[in-house]
Enzyme design. Structure first.
Site, short mmCIF file in Angstrom:
data_model
loop_
_atom_site.label_atom_id
_atom_site.label_comp_id
_atom_site.label_asym_id
_atom_site.label_seq_id
_atom_site.Cartn_x
_atom_site.Cartn_y
_atom_site.Cartn_z
N LYS A 91 74.11 13.76 79.80
CA LYS A 91 75.60 13.87 80.05
C LYS A 91 76.40 13.97 78.70
CE LYS A 91 77.92 10.84 83.25
NZ LYS A 91 77.88 9.38 84.03
C1 E4P Z 1 80.04 8.98 86.09
O1 E4P Z 1 79.17 9.58 85.94
C2 E4P Z 1 80.59 7.70 85.77
O2 E4P Z 1 79.59 6.98 85.72
C3 E4P Z 1 81.25 6.94 86.97
O3 E4P Z 1 81.55 7.70 87.95
C4 E4P Z 1 82.65 6.19 86.10
O4 E4P Z 1 83.26 5.44 87.30
P1 E4P Z 1 84.37 4.41 86.97
O5 E4P Z 1 85.46 4.98 86.54
O6 E4P Z 1 84.34 3.52 88.24
O7 E4P Z 1 83.76 3.56 85.68
#
Ligand code: E4P
Length: 222
Positions: A91
Site C-alpha cells: 500500500k
Molecule cells: C483503506 O484501505 C483504509 O484502510 C480505510 O478504508 C480507511 O477508512 P477510514 O476513513 O474509515 O479510516
C-alpha cells in the site's frame, strides 16, 4: 461456463484485528484484507506479527502499508513486504514519490494498492503508474462535504473507458448504503469494516421472524 458470481464485486475486510478477520472469514465473506497504520496501532501488536497472522487466515490479497514518504524508503519497504508472502499487496500513498514507487513496483511485478485517493485526477495518475488497486476514500470525502461515491463512479468509468487494468477498491466505507452503491457502480472491490459487514446481514424483520418461528416451534408436539 463462468461460475455464478465470477466477476462480482469482491469483499475485503478493512481490519488488522485477527479475531474480526477470522470471524468474517468463517462466514465466507472475505476475499482479501486491507490494513493501514491506524488499524494496526489499534491492535497494540507489532506490524510484522499482525501481517504474518493475517496471511495465514485469508488466502487472498492482503494490503500492508509502507511508512516511508520518499521513493527509496518506499521501495525498500515494498521489496521486503513482497517477500513476506505472495499475497501481499504493498500500500503506497498517493503522493508523487508514491507514484514513482508504484511504477517501479509494477515493473518488478510487486502488487500495489495506491491509498489516500480523494479525486478522479489522482486515480487517473495511479492507473497510469500501473497500480493494481486504487483506494478512493468514500467516507472521508463525504466528511469533507464532497461526494465520495461520485469519485468511485468516475474512476470506474475512466478505467473501463480506457481499458486500465487497475481495480477500483472502494475504501473508507461507513455504512451499508456505501456498499450497495459501490456494487451498483461496478467497483471491483469494497473494503468493509467488520461492524459494517455485520450490518449488511442485519434486518429487523429477520430477527422478529426468527423469534416467532422459535416461539411457535415450542408448540409443535413431540
Ligand atoms: C483503506 O484501505 C483504509 O484502510 C480505510 O478504508 C480507511 O477508512 P477510514 O476513513 O474509515 O479510516
Amino acid at each position: 461456463m463462468v461460475p455464478a458470481g465470477e466477476g462480482a464485486m469482491k469483499i475485503f475486510i478493512d481490519s488488522a484485528d485477527v479475531k474480526e478477520i477470522r470471524d468474517a472469514a468463517a462466514m465466507g465473506l472475505v476475499d482479501g484484507v486491507t490494513t493501514n497504520p491506524s488499524l494496526v496501532a489499534k491492535t497494540g501488536r507489532p506490524f510484522a506479527d499482525v501481517i504474518r497472522d493475517i496471511v495465514e487466515i485469508v488466502n487472498g490479497p492482503i494490503s500492508a502499508e509502507v511508512l516511508s514518504t520518499d521513493y527509496e524508503g518506499m521501495m525498500g519497504e515494498a521489496r521486503s513486504l513482497a517477500k513476506v508472502h505472495p499475497n501481499i499487496v504493498v500500500k503506497l500513498p498517493l503522493i508523487p514519490e508514491g507514484l514513482k514507487a508504484t511504477r517501479t513496483c509494477s515493473q518488478e511485478g510487486i502488487k500495489t494498492n495506491v491509498t489516500l485517493c480523494f479525486s478522479a485526477t489522482q486515480g487517473l495518475l495511479a492507473a497510469k503508474a500501473g497500480a493494481t488497486y486504487i483506494s478512493p476514500f468514500i467516507g472521508r470525502i463525504d466528511d469533507a462535504a464532497g461526494d465520495g461515491m461520485e469519485v468511485v463512479e468516475q474512476l470506474v468509468a475512466i478505467y473501463r473507458g480506457y481499458g486500465f487494468e487497475t481495480q477500483v477498491l472502494a475504501a473508507s466505507i461507513r455504512n451499508p448504503t456505501h456498499v450497495v452503491r459501490a456494487a451498483l457502480m461496478g467497483a471491483d472491490v469494497a473494503t468493509i469494516p467488520y461492524g459494517v459487514l455485520l450490518q449488511l446481514a442485519k434486518h429487523p424483520l429477520t430477527d422478529v421472524g426468527l423469534a416467532k418461528f422459535l416461539e411457535d416451534a415450542k408448540k409443535i408436539p413431540r
